[in-house]
Design an enzyme around this catalytic site. Structure first.
Site, PDB file in Angstrom:
ATOM      1  N   HIS A  46       0.846  -1.191   0.000  1.00 26.84           N
ATOM      2  CA  HIS A  46       0.000   0.000   0.000  1.00 26.84           C
ATOM      3  C   HIS A  46       0.885   1.245   0.000  1.00 26.84           C
ATOM      4  CE1 HIS A  46      -3.952  -1.949   1.672  1.00 26.84           C
ATOM      5  NE2 HIS A  46      -3.427  -2.610   0.655  1.00 26.84           N
ATOM      6  N   GLU A  48       1.054   3.801   1.983  1.00 29.85           N
ATOM      7  CA  GLU A  48       1.638   4.139   3.280  1.00 29.85           C
ATOM      8  C   GLU A  48       2.824   3.234   3.618  1.00 29.85           C
ATOM      9  OE1 GLU A  48      -2.921   4.659   3.752  1.00 29.85           O
ATOM     10  OE2 GLU A  48      -1.504   3.491   2.565  1.00 29.85           O
ATOM     11  N   CYS A  76      -5.720   1.851   6.237  1.00 32.40           N
ATOM     12  CA  CYS A  76      -6.419   0.622   6.618  1.00 32.40           C
ATOM     13  C   CYS A  76      -5.786   0.056   7.885  1.00 32.40           C
ATOM     14  CB  CYS A  76      -6.350  -0.393   5.484  1.00 32.40           C
ATOM     15  SG  CYS A  76      -4.680  -1.022   5.183  1.00 32.40           S
ATOM     16  N   CYS A  79      -1.996  -0.764   7.464  1.00 30.19           N
ATOM     17  CA  CYS A  79      -1.156   0.430   7.464  1.00 30.19           C
ATOM     18  C   CYS A  79      -1.148   1.099   8.836  1.00 30.19           C
ATOM     19  CB  CYS A  79      -1.633   1.403   6.395  1.00 30.19           C
ATOM     20  SG  CYS A  79      -1.446   0.751   4.719  1.00 30.19           S
TER      21      CYS A  79
END
Length: 433
Positions: A46, A48, A76, A79
């Site tokens: 992701h 992040e 999420c 993360c």
């Protein structure tokens, strides 16, 4: 946040969900990241996470207690866990994620009642949400217009990868409804008048080599079309502009033969002259046995590494030599080759990263001892077919030494020959109805 939005747009251009992130230390940007889960085959990639990894390398520490993270989308749970472990002091996000957001929307893993990190949400929220909305709207629109949404287990080469190439005067056609495709998008060139309009004509079905794609035939099309013939040049699944399944196990001779047979039936090709390339002849020369009445000739473009071969049908009485291992080694070195900016030949344009190159690694068009049993059995059947039946016309041509390259794309590798005017003229003069 605007820097994070720029990263999100990079993700969208690569076919990833458009989320971007930035890490700052004492107000200075030290790392950026964007979604790369599809391209890297990594569920943790992701935006992040990518930014946090880069930040840890930048400061030489996995603890980032004096840093803040800015993301275009509410983090999420995964993360959020990484943010907590990194001891990030401050988190800023743009759009909320009501389905998976872990800063209060779906879960509360960040912010109060915790002391760290401090969380500030909905910064440029409308702009961040619009980018996501436009991305998914465009994907749904493509599906409603007949272009399928990209399958989760496949990649589609971004259009900018082809921008540096010499543009073609013909438009690609797409098909995705064939049973064997299961939603994959298959692109191909199909030029020349249909036989009902032009009367009797030959159809040249040009099959690229494992180190090529439809673009390799661009110099050959115009003379064949000018002679009144129809020319069909597919980008095999996994190559060129067609969708690219990410699993190497997908790419076998038997799979590609079944798909190609369906395409021939779908287009109802008759009086076909197959154009195949020497070392990668297995797929093309297996095709006629599936429906012999459709085929009337073979043009074999013998590559620079192929030994001299005789005309059909004796051509397959002794199998063609396989290409040297250097080509296979080159495929395995694809990430290194591609990393040489400005040096990649035109045939690598469809493969911007290793994730797109599963077909190159699997090498389904070039059989060897380690090929899957089903493909080896198919090739044995093809050899038996050719030992009993030959086509009316066949022609073997050595390469004319074409070195056509697009501007600013580097040079063609010595082992790759692109058929051009000489081959087209020879074919026009040789093949007859």
């Amino acid at each position: 946040m605007r820097l994070a939005l720029a990263q999100a747009r990079l993700a969208a251009a690569a076919g990833e969900v458009p989320v971007g992130a930035v890490v700052l230390r004492h107000g200075e940007v030290i790392a950026v990241g964007h979604n790369q889960s599809i391209g890297l085959h990594d569920p943790s990639a992701h935006a992040e996470i990518q930014a946090l990894r880069a930040a840890g390398l930048a400061v030489g520490n996995y603890r980032l207690a004096d840093c803040e993270l800015v993301s275009t989308l509410e983090p999420c749970a995964m993360c959020a866990g990484a943010i907590l472990h990194a001891r990030i002091a401050h988190v800023v996000f743009g759009a909320r994620d009501p389905l998976a957001g872990a800063a209060g929307s779906a879960l509360q893993l960040l912010g109060p009642p915790r002391l760290k990190p401090q969380v500030q949400g909905e910064v440029l929220a409308a702009e961040c949400a619009a980018l996501l909305h436009d991305f998914f709207t465009a994907r749904r629109q493509r599906s409603s217009d007949g272009e399928p949404a990209l399958r989760d287990d496949a990649l589609r080469t971004p259009a900018p990868c082809f921008d540096a190439l010499e543009p073609l005067p013909w438009a690609y056609r797409a098909v995705h409804q064939l049973p064997g495709l299961d939603g994959l998008q298959w692109l191909y060139l199909d030029e020349g008048a249909r036989s009902a309009e032009a009367g009797p004509q030959l159809i040249f079905l040009c099959l690229h080599a494992s180190m090529g794609w439809s673009y390799s035939f661009r110099r050959m099309l115009a003379p064949l079309l000018a002679a009144g013939h129809r020319v069909v040049v597919p980008d095999l699944i996994g190559f060129g502009r067609s969708d690219k399944p990410k699993r190497e196990s997908y790419h076998t001779l038997s799979t590609h033969l079944g798909l190609l047979q369906q395409l021939v039936q779908y287009l109802d090709l008759q009086r076909v002259v197959l154009v195949v390339q020497g070392a990668d002849h297995h797929l093309g020369l297996s095709l006629p046995m599936t429906d012999p009445a459709r085929y009337c000739g073979v043009l074999l473009l013998s590559g620079p590494s192929d030994a001299p071969v005789a005309n059909m049908p004796g051509l397959l009485a002794r199998p063609l030599p396989t290409a040297p291992g250097s080509q296979t080694a080159l495929r395995r070195c694809l990430p290194v080759w591609r990393a040489k900016a400005g040096q990649a030949p035109v045939w690598l344009a469809p493969f911007p990263d290793p994730g797109h190159a599963a077909a190159l690694r699997a090498d389904p068009l070039h059989l060897h001892a380690g090929s899957d049993p089903a493909s080896l059995a198919l090739w044995a059947q093809a050899q038996s077919f050719w030992s009993q039946q030959g086509l009316v016309q066949s022609l073997v041509l050595a390469p004319s030494g074409n070195t056509d390259v697009a501007p600013d794309t580097g040079s063609v590798d010595d082992g790759i020959s692109e058929p051009g005017l000489a081959e087209a003229r020879a074919a026009v003069g040789y093949f007859r109805l």
